[in-house]
Each structure stands twice: as C-alpha cells, then as structure tokens.
Design a protein around this motif. Structure first.
Motif, PDB file in Angstrom:
ATOM      1  N   LYS A 243      23.420 -35.848   7.959  1.00  0.00           N
ATOM      2  CA  LYS A 243      22.592 -37.056   7.923  1.00  0.00           C
ATOM      3  C   LYS A 243      23.135 -38.097   8.905  1.00  0.00           C
ATOM      4  CE  LYS A 243      20.763 -40.500   4.823  1.00  0.00           C
ATOM      5  NZ  LYS A 243      19.341 -40.475   4.670  1.00  0.00           N
TER       6      LYS A 243
ATOM      7  N   ASP B 136      18.772 -34.622   9.103  1.00  0.00           N
ATOM      8  CA  ASP B 136      18.045 -35.839   8.746  1.00  0.00           C
ATOM      9  C   ASP B 136      18.525 -36.952   9.673  1.00  0.00           C
ATOM     10  OD1 ASP B 136      17.099 -38.149   7.629  1.00  0.00           O
ATOM     11  OD2 ASP B 136      17.761 -37.722   5.592  1.00  0.00           O
TER      12      ASP B 136
ATOM     13  N   SER C 116      17.639 -40.631  11.575  1.00  0.00           N
ATOM     14  CA  SER C 116      16.725 -41.781  11.628  1.00  0.00           C
ATOM     15  C   SER C 116      17.172 -42.761  12.702  1.00  0.00           C
ATOM     16  CB  SER C 116      16.700 -42.496  10.275  1.00  0.00           C
ATOM     17  OG  SER C 116      17.975 -43.010   9.996  1.00  0.00           O
TER      18      SER C 116
ATOM     19  N   HIS D 259       6.769 -40.024  20.749  1.00  0.00           N
ATOM     20  CA  HIS D 259       6.082 -38.868  20.207  1.00  0.00           C
ATOM     21  C   HIS D 259       7.026 -37.677  20.067  1.00  0.00           C
ATOM     22  CE1 HIS D 259       3.220 -35.650  19.675  1.00  0.00           C
ATOM     23  NE2 HIS D 259       3.827 -35.031  20.663  1.00  0.00           N
TER      24      HIS D 259
ATOM     25  N   GLN E  39       9.390 -38.091  17.200  1.00  0.00           N
ATOM     26  CA  GLN E  39       8.704 -37.848  15.922  1.00  0.00           C
ATOM     27  C   GLN E  39       8.491 -36.366  15.712  1.00  0.00           C
ATOM     28  OE1 GLN E  39       4.998 -39.901  15.943  1.00  0.00           O
ATOM     29  NE2 GLN E  39       5.878 -41.826  15.270  1.00  0.00           N
ATOM     30  N   PHE E  40       8.094 -35.697  16.796  1.00  0.00           N
ATOM     31  CA  PHE E  40       7.824 -34.267  16.727  1.00  0.00           C
ATOM     32  C   PHE E  40       9.071 -33.520  16.269  1.00  0.00           C
ATOM     33  CE2 PHE E  40       7.880 -30.047  18.666  1.00  0.00           C
ATOM     34  CZ  PHE E  40       6.650 -29.558  18.291  1.00  0.00           C
TER      35      PHE E  40
ATOM     36  N   LYS F 226      12.857 -39.970  12.071  1.00  0.00           N
ATOM     37  CA  LYS F 226      12.087 -41.064  11.465  1.00  0.00           C
ATOM     38  C   LYS F 226      12.549 -42.401  12.025  1.00  0.00           C
ATOM     39  CE  LYS F 226      12.393 -38.447   7.408  1.00  0.00           C
ATOM     40  NZ  LYS F 226      13.619 -38.333   6.678  1.00  0.00           N
ATOM     41  N   THR F 227      11.650 -43.360  12.045  1.00  0.00           N
ATOM     42  CA  THR F 227      12.039 -44.692  12.505  1.00  0.00           C
ATOM     43  C   THR F 227      11.842 -45.685  11.366  1.00  0.00           C
ATOM     44  OG1 THR F 227      11.329 -44.130  14.717  1.00  0.00           O
ATOM     45  CG2 THR F 227      11.604 -46.458  14.259  1.00  0.00           C
TER      46      THR F 227
ATOM     47  N   GLU G 249       8.419 -24.944  22.519  1.00  0.00           N
ATOM     48  CA  GLU G 249       8.362 -25.015  21.067  1.00  0.00           C
ATOM     49  C   GLU G 249       9.721 -25.422  20.496  1.00  0.00           C
ATOM     50  OE1 GLU G 249       6.766 -21.353  19.678  1.00  0.00           O
ATOM     51  OE2 GLU G 249       4.775 -21.804  20.453  1.00  0.00           O
ATOM     52  N   MET G 250       9.692 -25.798  19.232  1.00  0.00           N
ATOM     53  CA  MET G 250      10.901 -26.328  18.578  1.00  0.00           C
ATOM     54  C   MET G 250      12.054 -25.321  18.625  1.00  0.00           C
ATOM     55  SD  MET G 250      11.572 -29.236  17.310  1.00  0.00           S
ATOM     56  CE  MET G 250      13.131 -29.823  16.695  1.00  0.00           C
ATOM     57  N   ASP G 251      11.758 -24.047  18.401  1.00  0.00           N
ATOM     58  CA  ASP G 251      12.824 -23.020  18.394  1.00  0.00           C
ATOM     59  C   ASP G 251      13.626 -23.077  19.685  1.00  0.00           C
ATOM     60  OD1 ASP G 251      11.543 -22.290  16.246  1.00  0.00           O
ATOM     61  OD2 ASP G 251      10.958 -20.264  16.890  1.00  0.00           O
TER      62      ASP G 251
END
Ligand SMILES: Cc1cc2nc3c(=O)[nH]c(=O)nc-3n(C[C@H](O)[C@H](O)[C@H](O)COP(=O)(O)OP(=O)(O)OC[C@H]3O[C@@H](n4cnc5c(N)ncnc54)[C@H](O)[C@@H]3O)c2cc1C
Ligand SMILES: Cc1cc2nc3c(=O)[nH]c(=O)nc-3n(C[C@H](O)[C@H](O)[C@H](O)COP(=O)(O)OP(=O)(O)OC[C@H]3O[C@@H](n4cnc5c(N)ncnc54)[C@H](O)[C@@H]3O)c2cc1C
Ligand code: SF4
Ligand code: SF4
Lengths: 593, 349
Positions: free
Chosen positions: A269, A293, A295, A313, A316-317, A321-322, A473-475
């Motif tokens: 975190k 996690d 932020s 963007h 966020q993708f 988090k903001t 892609e994310m991977d």
C-alpha cells in the motif's frame, strides 16, 4: 464525348466547387512585423499561441494529412529540437487551447499524438536540414544537458558558435533521462534526438559538476558566455513530523533510482503526495514495483492537477486512485519505519494571483490511514548555491543573471515547469546570447501571409471522432516495467486524426468595400462567427481587440469574420455572391535579418 | 411589485424539481425555468427496471406530465426539455445552450445529476457496453433486452443488483463479474464479498470474482468477453454498473470550484454567491465529518433540492443526509450516505 463526361457526378461537383484552383497560379506572399498581425495570429491559432515554443501546429498537421511525415517533423524541429520526445511526454498546453475542444466543437485535436507520428512515421531516408551560419570563433559553455541546455546549445551552434555542454551526471538529458520513466519515454529515442543535436559539433562533457569539478569563474574565463541550465534539483520537503522515517521516499530520488534500474521498497500500500508529473510517475512506477493499492493525494482538487488528461487516464487505468482536498500532517511510524500517514482535510480559498485558489486546512479534521511506504513528490526548486552564490539580480525575460556574460535558461530560471517551456526558453536564451556576443540581431520572427483560395478540407471532417492512442495491455506493462505504454498511431490513424484539425492558420476576411451586406454568409454560418460590427478597437500593445458588435444597421461599419470563432468550414466562402471573402494562410516564421 | 427574478434550474430530476416547487411556493412572481437535456418529463429513475419488465407503463413512470407545470404544485414553471446547457458565464449571470441561446438568470441551481461511469479500463470497449442510467438508455435497449437470452454484467453497485433481480424475474441467463472496489460508493472486504456471493447465488448461477475483463470481441450475434484469468463468455448484451459520475463538464473552468462534483458548502452554495448545486452532481461539505462527499439516492436529491431553493431565497439551512444510514446490499449492512469515505480506513485497506 464531352470533356465533363469524364468525371463522375460527385467528382464534377467537387471540381466545380474547387475550380478556383485553376486561377491560383501565382502565390502572393508578404512578411509582416506589424503587431496587429502578431495579435491576429495569436487570436486565430489558439494552439500555437498556447505552445511556449510557438510550434506551427496546423502546418505540421496538414503535412501529416498529406503523409509528408518528414516535412512535418522538420516543421516541428524548427520550434523544438525534440519532436519525438515531446510527441510522447509533452504537457500539451496546446490541446487545452485547441478550438476543436471548445464548447459545441467536440474534442480537441490529438496534437501531441500527431507530433509523435511525425517522428515515428518519417521515412528512414529522412534527412534533417539545418540552416547553418558560418563560424564566429565565439565559445559558449552550457551547464546542464536537460532540454533547456540542449535547445540553447543547438541554436547557438546553428548560429556558428562553438558550444561545450558540461553535465554533472553520466548521461545527458536531465530530467528526461533521470526523471521521466522509460515506460513513457524510451531512452533510445531520447538519445537519438540528443545525438541529432550534438552532431552539429557540440562537445558534450558528462560527469563534470560545475561548482565542484570546475568553478563558474573558470568557465567564464575560458568562454565568451556561460549558460546556467541546471534545472530544479532541490526537492520540496513535506515539513511534517516523521519525515525521516524509513520508506518515506522523496519523489525525485525515487524516480532517479527507478530510472537507473533500482528497486526501492514500496510494499503493498503506497501513498503518493503531490499533484504533478513526478507524483503520477512515482505512483505508476510503484505499481510496476509490485504495489497493489496506490493512491495520489492532493491538497486542492483534480482540476488543479498539473498533468494532462492522457496521463490522468493511464494512471486511472492502472488502478491508481486520486484523493483530493487533503494534505499530510504527520507520517506515522513504528521502529523507525513508515506504518501510515495522518492527513488533514482542506478546503479551497480564493487568492488574487494565479492559480487563484489555495488550499486551507480544516481544523480538527485529521484522520489516519495505513501505508507501507509514502512518496513525497511535491516538486523541486533550483539550487543556485552549488554553482555560485553571487548571480546578482536576475532578469527572467532577458535570461540574464547579474554577472556579465552569464545567462540562464529552463527550470533554473522559471522554476519547475515542463520540457516544452525549457526548450522554448533555451531558444530565446540562445538569441539573447547571440546578440550579446555579436552585437547584432541576426534572427527575427515575422508573420508570413500567403493568399490561399480554398478551405483545404470538407466540412464532414469536423465530425470525425478523436482517434484513440494505441496502448499495450496491462499484462505487458507489468511483465517488463520499461515497456512503452503508448505505441503510437499507425499511418492511417495519423492521417485520420489529422483530418480533424480545422487549420486555424487560414484567416478568413470579408472585403468591406466589395461586400453588399446581403448577409448570405451569416445565414449559412455554423457558429457565431460572422458579426455586424461598429468598431474594432486597438489594444495598448498595438493588436486588435475583440470586435464591438451592433444589431443596429445604421451603425454597422462592416460585416466581419471573427477568426476566434471561425471553424474554417468555408460555408461563407461558398455562398458569397460577390466573391468578397478571402482566405490567407498565416504563419509565424523565423527569418535571417 | 412583481419580482424580476429569474431562477434557472439545470436538471429535471428530483433535485431540480423539488428546488423548483419550493421556489414557486415561496416566490409567486419570479420566473422559473427548468432546463433538461432529456426529452422526457420528470420521471422515476428507480422505477426504470419495472418499466423494462413491463410492470408499469410509460405514464406510470412519470412523476409529472408537461401539464403539471402549468397547473397545481408546479404552476407556472417553464420547462424546456431536450436542451443542453453548454456553458455557464457567472460574470454575466448567463447560461449558454448548445444551440447558442443565452439565458440570463438572477439565481442558478445546478441539479444535473450523474451519468453512468465508464471505467477507464473499459473506454476502448465503450461502444460494446450498455448502461441503465436514464429513460433514453432504456428506450435504446428495451427491445434488445426482451429478445436477448444471455447477459454479462460487470461491476456491481446498487442499480446493478436491481437490474440483476429484474433479469432473473424475466427468466434470463446471466453471468456477473463483481469488482470489490467498484461497488460504488463502497469497497467490499472479503467477508462482505462472500456474503454477497451467497445471497446472489439465488439470482445467477455464474459469479466471477477477483478477475477482470481483458478484452471484448464483437461477433455476428453478440459478444465474447475474455477475462484476465482466461474465462471466456459468449453473451448477447454486456451491462456496466460501476456507479455514477457527476455531470459537470459544462461547469468546469467557468469559475466554479469543482472536483469530482461541484463543490458546495453545507448550505449547498458554490463559491459564487447566486449559484447553488444539489443532488448527485454536487460534492457537499459535511461539517460532521469535515469533508466533501457526493451523495447518492433519490431522497437525498429531493431534500437537497428543497434546501438549495430556500437558501437561494435567503435562508441559511444546513443540509442533512436523509434515508437509511445503512444500506442492505444483498444481506450485507454497509454504511451509506456518503461516497468515497476515505476517513474510514476499513474501507480503504
Ligand atoms: C519525474 C518527473 C517527470 C516529469 N515528467 C514530465 C513530462 O511528462 N512532461 C514534461 O513536459 N515535463 C516533465 N517533467 C518536467 C521536466 O522534466 C522539466 O521541466 C525539464 O526537464 C526542465 O528542463 P531543464 O533543462 O531546465 O532542466 P533539467 O532537465 O533538470 O536538466 C538540468 C541538467 O543540469 C544538470 N546539472 C545540475 N546541476 C549541475 C551542475 N552543477 N553542473 C553540471 N550539470 C548540472 C543536471 O544533471 C541535469 O542534467 C518531469 C519532471 C520530473 C522530475
Ligand atoms: C436504474 C436506476 C435505479 C435507481 N434506483 C434507486 C433507488 O432504488 N433508490 C434511490 O434512492 N436511488 C435510486 N437511483 C438513483 C436516483 O435515481 C438518483 O440518485 C437521483 O435521480 C438523483 O437525482 P438528481 O436530481 O440529482 O439527478 P438526475 O435525476 O440524474 O437528474 C439530472 C438531470 O439533469 C439533466 N442534465 C445533465 N446535464 C445537463 C446539461 N448539460 N444540460 C441540461 N440538462 C442536463 C439530466 O439529463 C437529468 O435530467 C436509481 C438510479 C437508476 C439509474
Ligand atoms: S483545430 Fe487545429 S489549428 Fe485549430 S486550434 Fe486545434 S489543432 Fe490548432
Ligand atoms: S468559414 Fe465562414 S461560415 Fe465557416 S466558420 Fe468560418 S466564418 Fe463561419
């Protein structure tokens, strides 16, 4: 067979509408230094006006449309020596100003993506053309090889001066090398564009820290002028208890470590504090280091974040988090290690100066959240002490320090900004040094005006949706942390996106002496772009102010096109019975004096 | 002396209509205009699922018909439907519609609600997704829902579960992908998730958790959804239920303070004196938790609309959240009322 039968009905209609081409055999070109023309260009071409380097945006977008990527690259390079770099990481003030993004007009043009396309899609055989001056035997030392130092060095070398860059780090590029992560800016591309700059004969001395290895006085003695372009290197501190705990990282150091292949501990975190590029890069790098996690926590609201929409963007993708309207009040720890953070909530309060809002803590609103690590990315300030404590009074506009022959450029003089501002500042600084050393003004910016008979694009182009940038892609992002996330437009995508630009460099004018006030143009106008006016005031700086409108026919002195509202659709041009509407291509260009 | 006031209300939902009726009651002479980009009169969003199922008619869905604005409670309120506010100019007390008309106001109430949130990761596939957030959404998709047999639902949220119940009642086959962190406005813990899965098992036999959509492919008859963990689902329609995002684009940059929503104090006043905001477009300062939050739900919107109107007329009423303090989400009690309560660490970790 009649000649006309050669064409299909549609083609014939197109030819009829464009028959004016046939009469456009002679180009009428004029150059102007009149403030009214500079004012008109600024008002008419909002993207170019917002660009600190005043890039000819409609010009290069038109070349992309014509698939002349090499020419498009060169048009960029005139204003900015790092088109491939900035096509990836620019803060894009132009896109926020783009007319296509105004209310009712849709979404702004992907100016930056198209800039990248020029670099990506230019032919392998493309040759960079430089308009070199003969050698002057003057020698300039540039301290710092960030974008400001590179741009200054390049323009000085063009003007015939010998240049040596002194760089403290092992590699050139400044924050582009040590700040911006590789997943946004591949280093081979950065090094290629740097190579294209230094190949003009610029000497690059890395691992040379001025103030430690060499003094400013020594440099001054050996050179005709010195430029300090050392950027902002002193990180702002949080100024709250617990700042010395283990796993509290400073954003700049964190990114420097990541960019050198390090793997600083982040844990699961991660709480990032800050609202600019560095904060977002730290957060995205933390995800790549295995955090689950992450932020970004900001004092004001998301509206005041100093990053562009694409970056927001992508963050966020990636699941970041903001949280807004909070600021840290204490870093919590156990056994000297970060365990959490105490925040206090804030509210906005109006101020008199930009950005017109500050955040004010709300009393007794503290709360604590757990965290394995905290990254403080609050920005940085210049550190002039390292080089000299006697720079005297600084003239930011003229790029001058208080010491004769010592000039300043980039973040060092403006404070933390962005790469395009550093490049623009470097160019201006080079001109100031050239004038100082030669006693002459050898380059000048003028407005080039050329008659142009058509709109260059059909109205249907206005309704094309923005082409989304291709991304991996994310991977793939997680498998190799350095994988570039954006992969660029393909040739046909760039062509399609380029169609969307209104080409605001085309100026539409009604000749009041030929106009018969039939108002046919007003009837077909899609916008509030053609106005009945009674006056055109001239502002104090010699530019034209906004038109003074009237709806009393008695008071009308002219029907005029407001180029700040015109979307260059050509409807008025097509209906005018008197042919009294003219189109002029307007460009800011640099000429030798 | 007749009032010269013109109150303009943006939005024709519960917040806007309740604000209008209070304004009309308290100020008989003022000109009141409600402007909405929807073409339908004021209707019950919560009853949309009943309407899709055919349990209620279109007339029964409506709270007010157009006539209600000339007679009765909402008397003499001008209602302008199908017209979009493009921009606000607070310096000139004017709003601009997208057909370039300028409307002057003395007081402005923004009650523009929210729109279905598209997850950033789903933007490339947005054209394949369906939403249930308004009457026009429903009209677009109603026939296709009737015809479709298989549905893929992802995200969660209260509306999503309502929709799932409806599909179950209609005898449709469903697959549900639950995002624990997309249960807007809450984050679910593992415990909560387990209870919810148990409760949902009566409604659908196919629940996917701890996975994500990787790719969506369109084919002749419908779609194929591929997940990160390798699950492939063939479906006729895909629905996204990932909460609502405040509708504030037209207000950003005009001088109003905005964040996720339009920032207002506990009196629902924005940073500009004669502009108020209420309902699900507003991010309201809550003095008890000393934080700004976006409220949810119909009852909150109604009360906020009323408070907004009273304060615009000079009162100083503090808004309070109404409705249940706890929500029953498929058998799990979750603290509700405020969105994104990062104060509560249990919801964040
Ligand atoms: C993490 C991060 C991400 C960023 N992302 C973006 C982005 O996406 N887009 C954008 O436009 N901007 C971004 N920026 C900002 C941008 O990088 C800077 O504004 C820009 O690089 C400033 O340029 P500069 O040439 O003035 O200084 P710098 O790039 O800081 O270069 C200064 C150079 O001087 C050298 N130097 C310093 N002291 C000495 C000395 N005593 N002797 C010799 N050399 C010295 C330094 O090593 C450095 O190489 C980012 C910044 C950071 C930190
Ligand atoms: C399917 C569904 C089921 C629901 N079920 C429940 C439930 O059971 N219980 C509950 O409490 N809540 C429920 N809700 C939520 C509830 O409907 C909302 O909280 C409530 O409608 C919010 O009211 P509002 O007045 O703030 O905004 P809205 O009702 O969203 O109204 C806003 C209006 O403003 C208009 N508008 C927006 N932008 C513009 C613009 N630029 N120009 C002009 N007009 C504009 C919109 O089109 C809309 O008409 C449900 C919602 C949905 C979609
Ligand atoms: S439409 Fe083209 S020329 Fe006009 S502002 Fe946008 S990018 Fe610039
Ligand atoms: S080309 Fe003519 S009609 Fe079209 S937007 Fe410009 S002024 Fe208006």
């Amino acid at each position: 067979m009649k000649k006309n039968d050669l064409y299909s009905k549609e083609e014939k209609r197109f030819r009829d509408k464009n028959k004016i081409y046939a009469t456009q055999s002679v180009k009428q070109i004029a150059y102007s230094t009149d403030n009214r023309d500079f004012g008109q260009v600024a008002r008419s071409i909002p993207c170019q006006d917002a660009c600190p380097a005043k890039t000819n945006i409609p010009g290069y977008i038109r070349c992309v449309y014509e698939k002349r990527y090499g020419r498009a690259y060169e048009l960029n390079r005139v204003a900015n020596v790092l088109p491939g770099v900035l096509g990836r990481i620019c803060s894009r003030p132009c896109e926020s100003a783009c007319r296509h993004g105004e209310p009712e007009n849709g979404v702004s043009v992907g100016i930056c993506h198209l800039k990248r396309s020029c670099a990506d899609l230019k032919p392998a055989s493309h040759k960079i053309i430089e308009g070199l001056y003969s050698p002057t035997n003057k020698h300039v030392a540039v301290i710092g090889s960030g974008p400001a130092g590179l741009a200054t060095a390049h323009d000085l070398a063009i003007l015939g001066h010998k240049v040596t860059i002194y760089e403290a780090e092992d590699k050139p590029g400044g924050m582009m090398m040590y700040g911006i992560p590789e997943f946004r800016l591949p280093r081979d591309l950065l090094l290629l564009e740097i190579k294209n700059i230094v190949r003009l004969g610029i000497e690059m001395k890395t691992g040379q820290m001025i103030g430690r290895d060499i003094t400013l006085d020594e440099l001054k003695n050996d050179h005709d002028a010195v430029v300090i372009a050392t950027g902002c290197v002193s990180p702002r501190m949080l100024g709250v208890p617990g700042e010395d705990l283990v796993n509290l990282h400073n954003g700049l150091e964190f990114m420097r470590s990541v960019n050198q292949g390090g793997k600083p501990f982040v844990g699961k975190k991660v709480v990032v504090i800050g609202a600019g590029f560095t904060a977002v890069d730290c957060a995205r790098s933390a995800i790549r280091l295995g955090a689950a996690d992450v932020s970004i926590n900001i004092r004001k609201t998301i509206e005041y974040m100093r990053i562009d929409e694409t970056e927001k963007h992508e963050a966020q993708f990636e699941g970041i988090k903001t949280y807004s309207l909070i600021q840290p009040s204490k870093i919590m720890g156990e056994n000297g290690i970060v365990t959490g953070i105490e925040f206090i909530r804030t509210r906005l309060e109006k101020t008199q100066r930009p950005p017109y809002r500050k955040s004010v803590p709300i009393e007794n609103s503290q709360f604590v959240i757990k965290a394995n690590s905290v990254i403080a990315a609050l920005g940085q300030t210049p550190d002039s002490q390292v080089i000299s404590n006697e720079l005297g009074s600084i003239d930011k506009n003229e790029h001058k320090s208080g010491i004769d022959g010592v000039f300043l450029a980039g973040d060092f003089v403006t404070g933390s900004s962005d790469v395009i501002s550093a490049v623009a500042g470097g160019k201006k600084c080079a001109r100031a040094i050239d004038e100082y050393m030669t006693g002459e003004i050898r380059k000048q910016t003028v407005v080039r005006l050329e008659n142009h008979k058509t709109t260059d694009r059909p109205r249907a182009f206005d309704f094309i949706g923005k082409i989304v940038m291709n991304t991996v892609e994310m991977d793939a992002r997680l498998t190799d942390a350095d994988t570039e996330v954006e992969t660029g437009y393909k040739d046909d995508q760039a062509h399609e996106e380029a169609k969307r630009c209104y080409l605001c460099n085309l100026k539409y004018e009604i000749d009041p002496l030929a106009c018969i006030y039939c108002s046919a143009c007003i009837d077909v106008a899609p916008k509030d772009c053609i106005k009945m006016i009674k006056d055109v005031p001239v502002a104090t700086d010699g530019t034209f102010g906004p038109y003074v409108e009237t709806n009393q026919w008695n008071n009308v002195v002219s029907i005029a096109i407001d180029n700040a509202n015109c979307i260059r659709c050509g409807n008025c041009l097509a209906v005018c019975p008197m042919d009294c509407i003219s189109v002029t291509k307007t460009e800011l260009i640099e000429i030798d004096t | 002396m007749p009032s010269n006031d013109h109150y303009v209300i943006i939005g024709n939902g519960p917040a806007g209509n309740h604000a209008a009726s209070v304004l009309r009651n308290k100020d008989k002479d003022a000109k009141i205009t409600i402007i909405s980009d929807e073409c339908t009169p004021y209707y019950y969003k919560p009853k949309l699922t009943g309407f899709i199922q055919g349990k209620i008619s279109a007339r029964e869905l409506m709270v007010n018909g157009p006539d209600d604005y000339t007679n009765g409670y909402y008397k003499n309120i001008r209602i302008r439907l199908g017209q979009t506010i493009e921009r606000i100019d607070p310096d000139f007390n004017a709003v601009f519609l997208n057909h370039m008309e300028k409307i002057q106001y003395t007081g402005l109430i923004i009650a523009s609600g929210g729109q279905a949130r598209v997850l950033p990761s789903m933007i490339p596939y947005a054209e394949h997704l369906s939403f249930i957030a308004s009457y026009s959404d429903v009209m677009d998709i109603k026939d296709r829902i009737d015809k479709a047999e298989e549905f893929f639902i992802f995200g969660g949220d209260l509306v999503g579960f309502k929709f799932l119940r409806m599909l179950n009642a209609m005898g449709k086959k469903t697959s549900v992908l639950i995002y624990p962190n997309a249960f807007w406005p809450y984050n679910l813990t593992d415990d909560m998730l387990e209870k919810i899965i148990k409760s949902l098992s009566g409604l659908t036999s196919d629940i996917i958790v701890k996975d994500d959509i990787k790719k969506i492919e369109k084919n002749e008859s419908g779609f194929r959804v591929f997940t990160q963990k390798g699950v492939v689902k063939t479906t006729d329609l895909i629905f996204s239920f990932n909460g609502m995002a405040p509708n504030i684009d037209f207000a950003v940059g005009c001088g109003l303070d905005t964040d996720h929503g339009i920032l207002v104090d506990e009196y629902l006043k924005t940073n500009i004196d004669n502009i108020y905001a209420c309902g699900s477009c507003a991010q309201v300062y809550n003095p008890s938790i000393k934080s700004y939050c976006v409220s949810i739900g119909w009852p909150n919107a109604m009360v906020q609309g009323e408070v907004c109107a009273l304060n615009l007329l000079g009162e100083k009423k503090v808004v309070e959240s109404v409705g249940r303090k706890y929500f029953d989400l498929e058998g799990v009690r979750i603290k509700t009322t405020w969105w994104d309560d990062i104060n509560d660490d249990s919801l964040r970790m």
